[in-house]
Design a protein around this motif. Structure first.
Motif, PDB file in Angstrom:
ATOM      1  N   ALA A   1      25.189 -21.826  20.199  1.00  0.00           N
ATOM      2  CA  ALA A   1      23.942 -22.248  20.886  1.00  0.00           C
ATOM      3  C   ALA A   1      24.673 -23.734  22.120  1.00  0.00           C
ATOM      4  CB  ALA A   1      23.411 -22.692  20.191  1.00  0.00           C
ATOM      5  N   VAL A   2      23.711 -24.380  22.913  1.00  0.00           N
ATOM      6  CA  VAL A   2      23.701 -25.277  23.770  1.00  0.00           C
ATOM      7  C   VAL A   2      22.843 -26.255  22.812  1.00  0.00           C
ATOM      8  CG1 VAL A   2      23.680 -26.166  26.301  1.00  0.00           C
ATOM      9  CG2 VAL A   2      24.498 -23.935  25.467  1.00  0.00           C
ATOM     10  N   THR A   3      23.764 -26.933  21.949  1.00  0.00           N
ATOM     11  CA  THR A   3      22.210 -27.619  21.580  1.00  0.00           C
ATOM     12  C   THR A   3      22.519 -29.310  22.509  1.00  0.00           C
ATOM     13  OG1 THR A   3      23.886 -28.182  20.001  1.00  0.00           O
ATOM     14  CG2 THR A   3      22.991 -26.767  19.601  1.00  0.00           C
ATOM     15  N   PRO A   4      21.490 -30.626  21.857  1.00  0.00           N
ATOM     16  CA  PRO A   4      22.021 -31.242  22.282  1.00  0.00           C
ATOM     17  C   PRO A   4      23.349 -31.741  22.166  1.00  0.00           C
ATOM     18  CG  PRO A   4      19.754 -31.156  22.079  1.00  0.00           C
ATOM     19  CD  PRO A   4      20.458 -30.069  21.611  1.00  0.00           C
ATOM     20  N   ALA A   5      23.662 -32.426  20.532  1.00  0.00           N
ATOM     21  CA  ALA A   5      24.794 -32.474  20.693  1.00  0.00           C
ATOM     22  C   ALA A   5      26.089 -31.837  20.907  1.00  0.00           C
ATOM     23  CB  ALA A   5      25.216 -32.119  19.296  1.00  0.00           C
ATOM     24  N   LEU A   6      25.891 -30.579  21.267  1.00  0.00           N
ATOM     25  CA  LEU A   6      26.817 -29.993  22.457  1.00  0.00           C
ATOM     26  C   LEU A   6      26.517 -30.488  23.732  1.00  0.00           C
ATOM     27  CD1 LEU A   6      29.123 -27.556  21.999  1.00  0.00           C
ATOM     28  CD2 LEU A   6      27.669 -26.242  22.656  1.00  0.00           C
ATOM     29  N   LEU A   7      26.506 -30.643  24.059  1.00  0.00           N
ATOM     30  CA  LEU A   7      25.729 -31.157  25.071  1.00  0.00           C
ATOM     31  C   LEU A   7      26.651 -32.433  25.278  1.00  0.00           C
ATOM     32  CD1 LEU A   7      22.129 -29.600  26.720  1.00  0.00           C
ATOM     33  CD2 LEU A   7      24.219 -29.699  28.158  1.00  0.00           C
ATOM     34  N   HIS A   8      26.544 -33.176  24.773  1.00  0.00           N
ATOM     35  CA  HIS A   8      26.995 -34.544  24.712  1.00  0.00           C
ATOM     36  C   HIS A   8      28.285 -34.467  24.429  1.00  0.00           C
ATOM     37  CE1 HIS A   8      26.969 -38.622  24.313  1.00  0.00           C
ATOM     38  NE2 HIS A   8      27.525 -39.507  22.807  1.00  0.00           N
ATOM     39  N   ARG A   9      29.102 -33.729  23.528  1.00  0.00           N
ATOM     40  CA  ARG A   9      30.623 -33.781  22.921  1.00  0.00           C
ATOM     41  C   ARG A   9      31.588 -33.339  24.109  1.00  0.00           C
ATOM     42  NH1 ARG A   9      28.420 -31.999  18.166  1.00  0.00           N
ATOM     43  NH2 ARG A   9      29.881 -29.858  18.478  1.00  0.00           N
ATOM     44  N   HIS A  10      29.904 -32.120  24.439  1.00  0.00           N
ATOM     45  CA  HIS A  10      31.844 -30.936  25.850  1.00  0.00           C
ATOM     46  C   HIS A  10      30.734 -30.728  27.003  1.00  0.00           C
ATOM     47  CE1 HIS A  10      34.746 -31.305  22.329  1.00  0.00           C
ATOM     48  NE2 HIS A  10      33.458 -30.396  21.894  1.00  0.00           N
ATOM     49  N   PRO A  11      29.955 -31.448  27.835  1.00  0.00           N
ATOM     50  CA  PRO A  11      29.568 -30.713  28.264  1.00  0.00           C
ATOM     51  C   PRO A  11      29.592 -29.323  29.598  1.00  0.00           C
ATOM     52  CG  PRO A  11      29.868 -33.130  29.063  1.00  0.00           C
ATOM     53  CD  PRO A  11      30.744 -32.600  28.034  1.00  0.00           C
TER      54      PRO A  11
END
Length: 272
Positions: A143-153
């Motif tokens: 899932a494209v979570t805020p944490a994933l967005l921050h780590r791996h845009p």
């Protein structure tokens, strides 16, 4: 006298290609073919890794001017990261607004379509569906979570495009993700998933087979074996499809065991 070290990969046969690839001078089709070779040819992959290390070492050794250039490149990468993050957030927001507006209408239409489809094309239990898609259980990916967005845009952008059905764009974005940040096995698996959903089962096999057979983490390898069987089925390669899905059906730890057992039990892989 220092001990001798083993010789590194020979860059000479690949140097021109590696340089053009690193500089972004390849046409899209040529770049796609080169990336496919990177996934298949161990010697080329080793040479690519050595080339990346060599260029990094040369930039470091060049002194203050190189340091300035490295800082400039870092700024550009950070700008690219910010742009990718903004694009992905915009895509997510647009998709959320679209579903909010169309949610009620879509539910009504889906219900009406389901009733109509059931009434006019009720299946005959004696003749099960034989299409691979009738038995396929997709993997939407993380899932494209805020944490994933921050780590791996960049990875988040590729996942959002894949989950939205924009498969060519997802493949292009995935090619910009560094294996050092995400993991080569994960990138190979995702590329195989996207190609399978795009209807390119034969091409998907190359990536999914490598993940399932070359020492990837067990959970990822099990997932790859199931999708590899479906890729064979999509490509009308029924013998390897039967073998792969029977192996998945017999594996109690495989998360796709139920789907594989359903296809095997229905006998739809036989005699095609």
């Amino acid at each position: 006298m220092s001990p001798s070290t083993p010789a590194g990969p020979d860059l000479r046969p690949y140097f021109d290609e590696l340089e053009r690839f690193a500089d972004g001078q390849m046409a899209p089709a040529e770049q796609e073919a080169f990336e496919l070779r990177l996934a298949q040819e161990e010697a080329l992959a080793d040479a690519h890794a050595a080339y990346e290390q060599l260029t990094a070492d040369l930039r470091w050794a060049a002194g203050h001017d190189t340091l300035r250039q490295r800082l400039q490149a870092l700024d550009e990468r950070m700008n690219e990261r910010g742009d990718a993050l903004a694009r992905t957030q915009s895509l997510v927001l647009r998709r959320q607004r679209r579903w909010a507006v169309l949610g009620t209408l879509g539910a009504v239409l889906l219900l009406a379509a389901g009733v109509a489809a059931w009434y006019f094309s009720r299946p005959n239990p004696a003749r099960p569906a034989r299409n691979w898609e009738a038995y396929y259980q997709p993997d939407p990916g993380p899932a494209v979570t805020p944490a994933l967005l921050h780590r791996h845009p960049l990875l988040s952008e590729a996942l959002d495009q894949y989950q939205s059905g924009h498969y060519p764009a997802a493949l292009h974005s995935l090619g910009r993700v560094s294996p050092a940040n995400v993991g080569a096995d994960t990138l190979l698996y995702l590329r195989g998933l996207i190609l399978l959903r795009q209807g390119q089962g034969a091409a998907a096999e190359l990536y999914l087979r490598r993940v399932s057979e070359t020492g990837a983490p067990p959970e990822l390898a099990r997932r790859a074996r199931y999708h590899l069987g479906m890729a064979h089925w999509q490509a009308r390669e029924m013998a390897p499809a039967r073998a792969a899905l029977r192996a998945v059906a017999a594996d109690s730890l495989n998360p796709y065991r139920a789907s594989a057992r359903q296809a095997v039990a229905a006998g739809v892989l036989e005699g095609q």
